[in-house]
Design an enzyme around this catalytic site. Structure first.
Site, PDB file in Angstrom:
ATOM      1  N   ARG A 112       0.864  -1.184   0.000  1.00 18.30           N
ATOM      2  CA  ARG A 112       0.000   0.000   0.000  1.00 18.30           C
ATOM      3  C   ARG A 112       0.897   1.229   0.000  1.00 18.30           C
ATOM      4  O   ARG A 112       1.804   1.334   0.826  1.00 18.30           O
ATOM      5  CB  ARG A 112      -0.908   0.050   1.223  1.00 18.30           C
ATOM      6  CG  ARG A 112      -1.481   1.455   1.433  1.00 18.30           C
ATOM      7  CD  ARG A 112      -2.498   1.569   2.520  1.00 18.30           C
ATOM      8  NE  ARG A 112      -3.737   0.949   2.106  1.00 18.30           N
ATOM      9  CZ  ARG A 112      -4.921   1.240   2.664  1.00 18.30           C
ATOM     10  NH1 ARG A 112      -5.015   2.126   3.622  1.00 18.30           N
ATOM     11  NH2 ARG A 112      -6.011   0.635   2.255  1.00 18.30           N
ATOM     12  N   HIS A 139      -7.543   0.944  -6.168  1.00 14.08           N
ATOM     13  CA  HIS A 139      -7.748   0.185  -4.915  1.00 14.08           C
ATOM     14  C   HIS A 139      -8.507  -1.101  -5.280  1.00 14.08           C
ATOM     15  O   HIS A 139      -9.663  -1.282  -4.902  1.00 14.08           O
ATOM     16  CB  HIS A 139      -8.531   1.042  -3.924  1.00 14.08           C
ATOM     17  CG  HIS A 139      -8.486   0.541  -2.511  1.00 14.08           C
ATOM     18  ND1 HIS A 139      -7.702  -0.524  -2.111  1.00 14.08           N
ATOM     19  CD2 HIS A 139      -9.128   0.973  -1.390  1.00 14.08           C
ATOM     20  CE1 HIS A 139      -7.874  -0.721  -0.815  1.00 14.08           C
ATOM     21  NE2 HIS A 139      -8.733   0.154  -0.363  1.00 14.08           N
ATOM     22  N   GLN A 142     -10.437  -3.550  -2.794  1.00 11.13           N
ATOM     23  CA  GLN A 142     -11.666  -2.970  -2.239  1.00 11.13           C
ATOM     24  C   GLN A 142     -12.867  -3.293  -3.134  1.00 11.13           C
ATOM     25  O   GLN A 142     -13.964  -3.590  -2.647  1.00 11.13           O
ATOM     26  CB  GLN A 142     -11.500  -1.449  -2.104  1.00 11.13           C
ATOM     27  CG  GLN A 142     -12.731  -0.737  -1.585  1.00 11.13           C
ATOM     28  CD  GLN A 142     -13.022  -1.031  -0.127  1.00 11.13           C
ATOM     29  OE1 GLN A 142     -12.159  -0.903   0.713  1.00 11.13           O
ATOM     30  NE2 GLN A 142     -14.263  -1.428   0.173  1.00 11.13           N
ATOM     31  N   ASP A 235     -16.969   8.047  -1.144  1.00  8.00           N
ATOM     32  CA  ASP A 235     -15.664   7.903  -0.489  1.00  8.00           C
ATOM     33  C   ASP A 235     -15.317   9.265   0.118  1.00  8.00           C
ATOM     34  O   ASP A 235     -16.010  10.260  -0.158  1.00  8.00           O
ATOM     35  CB  ASP A 235     -14.617   7.481  -1.540  1.00  8.00           C
ATOM     36  CG  ASP A 235     -13.231   7.226  -0.962  1.00  8.00           C
ATOM     37  OD1 ASP A 235     -13.103   7.088   0.275  1.00  8.00           O
ATOM     38  OD2 ASP A 235     -12.258   7.179  -1.748  1.00  8.00           O
ATOM     39  N   CYS A 276     -16.115   2.675   1.178  1.00  8.48           N
ATOM     40  CA  CYS A 276     -14.961   1.827   1.480  1.00  8.48           C
ATOM     41  C   CYS A 276     -14.477   2.004   2.922  1.00  8.48           C
ATOM     42  O   CYS A 276     -13.845   1.109   3.474  1.00  8.48           O
ATOM     43  CB  CYS A 276     -13.832   2.099   0.492  1.00  8.48           C
ATOM     44  SG  CYS A 276     -13.393   3.833   0.358  1.00  8.48           S
ATOM     45  N   ARG A 321     -13.743  -7.411   3.145  1.00  6.07           N
ATOM     46  CA  ARG A 321     -12.338  -7.209   2.769  1.00  6.07           C
ATOM     47  C   ARG A 321     -11.528  -8.458   3.122  1.00  6.07           C
ATOM     48  O   ARG A 321     -10.647  -8.874   2.384  1.00  6.07           O
ATOM     49  CB  ARG A 321     -11.731  -6.005   3.511  1.00  6.07           C
ATOM     50  CG  ARG A 321     -12.362  -4.645   3.248  1.00  6.07           C
ATOM     51  CD  ARG A 321     -12.269  -4.217   1.801  1.00  6.07           C
ATOM     52  NE  ARG A 321     -10.924  -4.285   1.288  1.00  6.07           N
ATOM     53  CZ  ARG A 321      -9.926  -3.429   1.559  1.00  6.07           C
ATOM     54  NH1 ARG A 321     -10.141  -2.398   2.330  1.00  6.07           N
ATOM     55  NH2 ARG A 321      -8.720  -3.590   1.029  1.00  6.07           N
TER      56      ARG A 321
HETATM   57  N1  NVA Z   1      -9.654   7.367  -1.483  1.00  9.39           N
HETATM   58  C1  NVA Z   1      -9.268   6.956  -0.153  1.00  9.39           C
HETATM   59  C2  NVA Z   1      -9.564   5.503   0.031  1.00  9.39           C
HETATM   60  C3  NVA Z   1      -9.266   4.984   1.421  1.00  9.39           C
HETATM   61  C4  NVA Z   1      -9.572   3.518   1.564  1.00  9.39           C
HETATM   62  C5  NVA Z   1      -7.808   7.249   0.082  1.00  9.39           C
HETATM   63  O1  NVA Z   1      -6.999   6.958  -0.808  1.00  9.39           O
HETATM   64  O2  NVA Z   1      -7.462   7.786   1.128  1.00  9.39           O
HETATM   65  N1   CP Z   2     -11.082   0.664   2.865  1.00 10.77           N
HETATM   66  C1   CP Z   2      -9.799   0.624   3.258  1.00 10.77           C
HETATM   67  O1   CP Z   2      -8.882   0.399   2.456  1.00 10.77           O
HETATM   68  O2   CP Z   2      -9.597   0.825   4.577  1.00 10.77           O
HETATM   69  P1   CP Z   2      -8.186   1.008   5.292  1.00 10.77           P
HETATM   70  O3   CP Z   2      -7.609   2.299   4.786  1.00 10.77           O
HETATM   71  O4   CP Z   2      -8.506   1.032   6.749  1.00 10.77           O
HETATM   72  O5   CP Z   2      -7.310  -0.149   4.919  1.00 10.77           O
END
Ligand code: NVA
Ligand code: CP
Length: 336
Positions: A112, A139, A142, A235, A276, A321
């Protein structure tokens, strides 16, 4: 699925949905449903017994980290968490060299972070399956959880009208657009002009849609987008790494807040609400309170009323998830 089945995805990395067909996406979702049932009734599924998995996190995470960790343990593998300050990774050692070293020691790698190119390079040089746990661009794990949640409640994905409202050019907007096109949904992205997905991604989704009978709508018009929705998705307005953008995003996105009025506009009293997570739907977070003090908002992308309502499936989605990430690991690892 029997314990000796060889996965058609053996050896493959899971970097972005562009690399998978609609059939493969459905295969992973159905495998996840099977693994979810096995866990529920206590049937062991230790398909990665004795293996080791590296979990690399440049950005924070609750769900993704926990899902990978628990999935590893359920599959019999050892998870090793490596945060951004734990290894050199681009600072004093190139991503290529790091990937080669990790590939000599681990049987799979989760990443990540910021750049999609990093997760692609890890896959190219490590020689083991690499799984994208979120980048600025995509992502993909997800989406599998989102689609499993939809399948559990609606029964199928093809023809389902999924409307994503909010920051259309972030990792979630991009991934839902591509994933929706791949599985033949009526996929709609609804954002202000400045936050629509790139032409490249929209054109790609439209090309795929021709092959899958999907429908693709990309618009700033809320009434047009949400009419007839089966699923309303949103989101956060400010993604990880762009925390200086609250002011401009609030100005742009406040009209796109998911609230009861928007749910009513769908004309579907059973419309599913998905997110998400994490979400700013109340003042129970430090950032939420800071935003309230600066801008006077008590909730952002979704009202607390919708978040807590019977239309909301966000915690089923969060649990999924685990099952979908487990399916990705098992399927790309080989045998199950
Ligand atoms: N768009 C958000 C998704 C978090 C799961 C981010 O990248 O912070
Ligand atoms: N939805 C998601 O990716 O959550 P986290 O950022 O907690 O992993």
């Amino acid at each position: 699925m029997s314990a000796t089945e060889t996965s058609p995805l053996a050896g493959k990395s899971f970097l972005k949905l562009k690399d998978f067909t609609g059939e493969e996406i459905n295969y992973l979702i159905d495998l996840a449903a099977d693994l979810k049932e096995k866990k529920k009734v206590g049937i062991p599924h230790r398909y990665m017994e004795g293996q080791n998995v590296a979990l690399l996190f440049e950005k924070p995470s609750t769900r993704t980290r926990c899902a990978f960790t628990v999935a590893c343990v359920d599959l019999g593998a050892h998870p090793e968490y490596l945060g951004k300050n734990d290894i050199q990774f681009g600072k004093k050692e190139s991503i290529r060299d790091t990937a080669i070293v990790l590939g000599r020691m681990f049987d799979g790698i989760e990443f990540r972070g910021f750049d999609q190119s990093t997760v692609e390079a890890l896959s190219e040089y490590s020689g083991v399956p690499v799984w994208n746990g979120l980048t600025n661009e995509f992502h993909p794990t997800q989406i599998l959880a989102d689609f499993l949640t939809i399948k559990e409640n609606i029964g199928h994905l093809k023809g389902v009208t999924l409307v994503y409202v909010g920051d259309g050019r972030n990792n979630m907007g991009n991934s839902l657009l591509i994933g929706g096109a791949k599985v033949g949904m009526d996929i709609r992205i609804c954002s202000p002009e400045q936050l629509l997905p790139s032409d490249e991604i929209v054109n790609y989704a439209k090309k795929i849609a021709k092959e899958t009978d999907a429908k693709v709508m990309v618009t700033s018009n809320i009434d047009q987008a949400v009419s007839g929705a089966d699923v309303l998705y949103t989101d956060v307005w400010v993604s990880m790494g762009e925390e200086d953008k609250f002011k401009e995003r609030i100005e742009l996105l406040l009209p796109y807040q998911v609230n009861r009025e928007m749910l009513n506009k769908t004309g579907n009293e059973n419309v599913m609400f998905l997110h998400c997570l994490p979400s700013f739907h109340d003042l129970e977070t430090q950032v939420g309170r800071e935003v309230y003090e600066k801008f006077g908002l008590t909730e952002m992308e979704v009202t607390d009323e919708v978040f807590q309502s019977e239309n909301s499936f966000v915690f089923d989605e969060a649990e999924n998830r685990l099952h979908t990430i487990k399916a990705v690991m098992a399927a790309t690892n080989g045998k199950f």
